[in-house]
Design a protein around this motif. Sequence first.
Motif, short mmCIF file in Angstrom:
data_model
loop_
_atom_site.label_atom_id
_atom_site.label_comp_id
_atom_site.label_asym_id
_atom_site.label_seq_id
_atom_site.Cartn_x
_atom_site.Cartn_y
_atom_site.Cartn_z
N ARG A 232 57.30 16.30 -15.82
CA ARG A 232 56.67 16.87 -17.04
C ARG A 232 57.51 17.46 -18.18
O ARG A 232 57.09 17.25 -19.21
CB ARG A 232 55.83 18.21 -16.56
CG ARG A 232 54.79 18.66 -17.67
CD ARG A 232 53.83 19.66 -16.83
NE ARG A 232 54.46 20.93 -16.97
CZ ARG A 232 53.81 22.14 -16.91
NH1 ARG A 232 52.57 22.05 -16.87
NH2 ARG A 232 54.66 23.18 -16.75
N GLY A 233 58.82 17.77 -17.82
CA GLY A 233 59.54 18.29 -18.97
C GLY A 233 59.93 17.15 -19.71
O GLY A 233 60.07 17.39 -20.89
N TRP A 234 60.46 15.98 -19.11
CA TRP A 234 60.60 15.01 -20.16
C TRP A 234 59.31 14.38 -20.82
O TRP A 234 59.52 13.86 -22.04
CB TRP A 234 61.22 13.69 -19.19
CG TRP A 234 62.72 14.06 -18.82
CD1 TRP A 234 62.92 14.41 -17.55
CD2 TRP A 234 63.65 13.81 -19.57
NE1 TRP A 234 64.42 14.53 -17.63
CE2 TRP A 234 64.84 14.38 -18.88
CE3 TRP A 234 64.27 13.44 -21.03
CZ2 TRP A 234 66.29 14.09 -19.34
CZ3 TRP A 234 65.25 13.47 -21.54
CH2 TRP A 234 66.37 14.06 -20.66
N PRO B 259 58.75 23.36 -25.19
CA PRO B 259 58.73 22.81 -23.97
C PRO B 259 57.67 23.83 -23.11
O PRO B 259 57.64 24.92 -23.48
CB PRO B 259 59.94 22.79 -23.60
CG PRO B 259 60.81 22.92 -24.71
CD PRO B 259 60.12 23.59 -25.59
N ARG B 260 56.84 23.30 -22.01
CA ARG B 260 56.07 24.22 -21.39
C ARG B 260 57.01 24.60 -20.23
O ARG B 260 58.22 24.15 -20.04
CB ARG B 260 55.12 23.28 -20.65
CG ARG B 260 54.01 22.86 -21.67
CD ARG B 260 53.06 21.57 -21.05
NE ARG B 260 53.82 20.39 -20.93
CZ ARG B 260 53.45 19.30 -20.52
NH1 ARG B 260 52.02 19.17 -20.30
NH2 ARG B 260 53.91 18.28 -20.64
N PRO B 261 56.70 25.90 -19.83
CA PRO B 261 57.26 26.38 -18.63
C PRO B 261 57.58 25.28 -17.48
O PRO B 261 56.66 24.60 -17.25
CB PRO B 261 56.47 27.72 -18.21
CG PRO B 261 55.53 27.91 -19.49
CD PRO B 261 55.59 26.48 -20.10
N ARG B 262 58.75 25.50 -16.77
CA ARG B 262 59.14 24.48 -15.64
C ARG B 262 58.13 25.00 -14.59
O ARG B 262 57.77 26.00 -14.03
CB ARG B 262 60.64 24.89 -15.36
CG ARG B 262 61.42 24.36 -16.37
CD ARG B 262 61.74 22.85 -16.57
NE ARG B 262 61.93 22.26 -15.30
CZ ARG B 262 62.65 20.91 -15.30
NH1 ARG B 262 62.58 20.34 -16.49
NH2 ARG B 262 62.65 20.35 -14.20
N LEU B 263 57.69 23.99 -14.00
CA LEU B 263 56.64 23.97 -12.80
C LEU B 263 57.60 24.62 -11.53
O LEU B 263 57.02 25.21 -10.68
CB LEU B 263 56.32 22.59 -12.31
CG LEU B 263 55.30 22.05 -13.32
CD1 LEU B 263 54.94 20.64 -12.99
CD2 LEU B 263 53.72 22.98 -13.35
N GLU B 264 58.87 24.34 -11.60
CA GLU B 264 59.45 24.97 -10.17
C GLU B 264 59.51 26.34 -10.43
O GLU B 264 59.87 26.79 -9.16
CB GLU B 264 61.10 24.33 -10.54
CG GLU B 264 61.37 22.78 -10.30
CD GLU B 264 61.01 22.28 -11.68
OE1 GLU B 264 61.83 21.23 -11.64
OE2 GLU B 264 60.49 22.49 -12.58
N ALA B 265 59.13 27.05 -11.24
CA ALA B 265 59.20 28.57 -11.20
C ALA B 265 57.91 29.02 -10.95
O ALA B 265 57.53 30.07 -10.64
CB ALA B 265 59.61 29.16 -12.56
N ASP B 266 56.81 28.02 -10.43
CA ASP B 266 55.58 28.40 -10.30
C ASP B 266 55.71 28.62 -8.48
O ASP B 266 56.47 28.83 -7.82
CB ASP B 266 54.77 27.07 -10.26
CG ASP B 266 53.11 27.25 -10.78
OD1 ASP B 266 53.00 28.47 -10.33
OD2 ASP B 266 52.54 26.54 -11.08
N THR B 267 54.19 29.02 -8.20
CA THR B 267 54.08 29.51 -6.88
C THR B 267 53.98 28.20 -5.93
O THR B 267 53.98 27.04 -6.29
CB THR B 267 52.61 29.97 -6.61
OG1 THR B 267 51.56 29.07 -7.32
CG2 THR B 267 52.67 31.43 -7.59
#
Length: 216
Positions: A104-106, A116-124
């Motif tokens: 998603r980042g790319w 850029p959108r927030p990184r998913l890795e910081a999600d729940t």
Amino acid sequence: MKKRIPDQSTGLNYQLGRASLQKRRYADLRAADLHLRPRSILLTKVPQMPTSDPVQILVTTNRWATENVIESCQTLSEEQFHQRFEMGPGNLHDTILHIIGAMRGWCDLLSQRDEPRPRLEADTKRSPDELLELLAEVSDEFESLALAHPVEEDVDGKRGKRTYTFNRGTVITHVTTHGMHHRAQCLNMLRHLGAETQPKSSVADWAMTVDGQGRK
């Protein structure tokens, strides 16, 4: 958007001809809405002619192989799914989420988003079923962006104070090989957890089991 200007080399005519051919190819793909077809058609129905376009093979296999890994995790306990290993992001959940998050980042670069959108890795934390839904959403976006433009076209992005320029072909190749790298870690984690069989994940696996290749 910045575009590369060809130099006056002996290969100029070849490069211009190749670019023209690729523009027509991608226009044909968009007209057919190949990337918007139901997943059952794109990934499980054997086509009349085997797929030969490298971009289509890379993006399709990337989704298919990641889905196979996630489905293998559906039989694990929550403890096993989050068990720590000294490799990659550390466990199956975090590694799979990183594969999807990086994709998603790319996509933000390929779509030339202003922010850029927030990184998913910081999600729940997410369950395997939730990761499958997230994978489908992000893969649809990635495939659409990968097939919508010529691979020679440049895209610009920033990380911190630095600006980077890549052509789209480089980004597509990086995303798909990055996924392969981390899926290999997932296969190793599954092996350590006692999985009796490994999910199919290679391009050759996809070609033989989905695309009708490899058999006479």
